[in-house]
Design an enzyme around this catalytic site. Structure first.
Site, PDB file in Angstrom:
ATOM      1  CG  HIS A 102      61.294 138.507 -11.747  1.00 57.93           C
ATOM      2  ND1 HIS A 102      62.415 139.236 -12.019  1.00 57.93           N
ATOM      3  CD2 HIS A 102      61.450 138.040 -10.469  1.00 57.93           C
ATOM      4  CE1 HIS A 102      63.232 139.214 -10.977  1.00 57.93           C
ATOM      5  NE2 HIS A 102      62.673 138.486 -10.027  1.00 57.93           N
ATOM      6  CD  GLU A 104      60.028 140.793 -17.043  1.00 59.85           C
ATOM      7  OE1 GLU A 104      59.633 140.464 -15.913  1.00 59.85           O
ATOM      8  OE2 GLU A 104      60.801 141.758 -17.228  1.00 59.85           O
ATOM      9  CB  CYS A 129      65.773 141.926 -13.877  1.00 55.49           C
ATOM     10  SG  CYS A 129      65.123 140.274 -13.623  1.00 55.49           S
ATOM     11  CB  CYS A 132      63.237 138.503 -16.772  1.00 57.57           C
ATOM     12  SG  CYS A 132      62.205 138.445 -15.310  1.00 57.57           S
TER      13      CYS A 132
END
Ligand code: ZN
Length: 314
Positions: A102, A104, A129, A132
């Site tokens: 992801h 992040e 999400c 994360c």
């Protein structure tokens, strides 16, 4: 310059466009800006740090590799000294979806591998999400980390992850991004005796730069729950080496495997994941689990044919 940067630059106001183009055109640009560079950019564009990070988001998202979702996410991590680190999501065709990175995680891991010791914020183009949010909760900046999203007021991680479960619930003292040195050394002298050795190629020389970079990374890995410290080093066809460290999470599943960590650095450095010639996984002997199967499967999906594994001892 990254092929997608040119059209993005054209959308910026002239002053920022010129100043940013100079940074992006540098031969050694690698998806990060020092505090001095970020400061100069902000002044050129008349932007404060928050606005500058939003202006940079499309450039971070340009690094996204999304052959499955075609949904590009960009993130910019801010170190306490003002340095900025790009991140973008990554998907791998032919590998299980769990191997996905992801944006992040990418930005945070990128900052960590480049030596950042504490983050103060993260700017991202979509709301993080749950995975994360939990990943961020492992950081030594904790719930104070400021998350900036388009068209919202900046808010702390505590706002986005209320009633959180994290390292402090498990009495863990060493948090993600804290400086550590585990003092591991390589176990040498022939193939290992475990199951994975059947697929090993010839053992690497201890002097091999790839193995040395992996050892250095493993000594800084974060695995306070399992102690299954590990790292992966990747060498591309042009000889460059990228090493990544395992970043374990209190909730286990959001942990970032060492291969993903190395792939993030490789991607952010402008290298091509399909051009990995050699790879080595180093991991602690007698650990409760191994990263070998997942590492091998994903690297094979990326076309890497020379994959080694070497054990570490404390
Ligand atoms: Zn996420």
């Amino acid at each position: 310059m990254h092929p997608q940067f040119e059209p993005l630059l054209a959308t910026l106001a002239p002053d920022l466009q010129g100043a940013l183009a100079r940074e992006l055109n540098r031969a050694d640009f690698s998806g990060m800006l020092s505090a001095t560079q970020a400061d100069a950019l902000g002044q050129a564009g008349g932007l404060d740090e928050d606005a500058l990070c939003f202006a940079l988001l499309p450039f971070a998202a340009a690094y996204a590799l999304t052959p499955i979702s075609h949904f590009n996410v960009g993130a910019v991590a801010r170190e306490i000294d003002g340095s900025l680190y790009f991140g973008a999501n990554m998907e791998f065709l032919g590998a299980p979806l769990q191997q996905t990175v992801h944006a992040e995680q990418s930005a945070i891991n990128h900052a960590w591998l480049r030596g950042a010791r504490r983050l103060r914020g993260l700017t991202v183009n979509y709301t993080p999400c749950g995975h994360c949010r939990q990943f961020m909760n492992e950081l030594n900046s904790g719930a104070d980390l400021v998350i900036s999203l388009p068209e919202r007021s900046p808010s702390s991680l505590a706002h986005y992850l209320p009633d959180a479960f994290g390292p402090r619930d498990l009495a863990i003292q060493s948090l993600l991004m804290d400086a550590v040195d585990h003092h591991f050394s390589l176990i040498t002298g022939g193939p290992t005796t475990d199951e994975a050795s059947a697929t090993l190629t010839d053992a690497l020389s201890v002097k091999d730069g790839l193995l040395q970079q992996a050892l250095l990374a493993a000594n800084q890995s974060h695995a306070p729950y399992s102690q299954a410290h590990s790292a992966v080093a990747l060498q591309t066809v042009d000889g460059r080496i990228f090493a990544g460290r395992y970043a374990e999470n209190a909730a286990f599943n959001p942990s970032l495997p060492p291969l993903q960590s190395a792939l993030i650095l490789l991607n952010m450095s402008g290298a091509d994941c399909r051009q990995i010639q050699r790879a080595v996984l180093v991991e602690r002997e007698n650990a409760p689990f191994s990263q070998w199967d997942a590492t091998q499967a994903t690297l094979t999906a990326l076309g890497c044919r020379e994959i080694h594994r070497q054990l570490l001892t404390a």
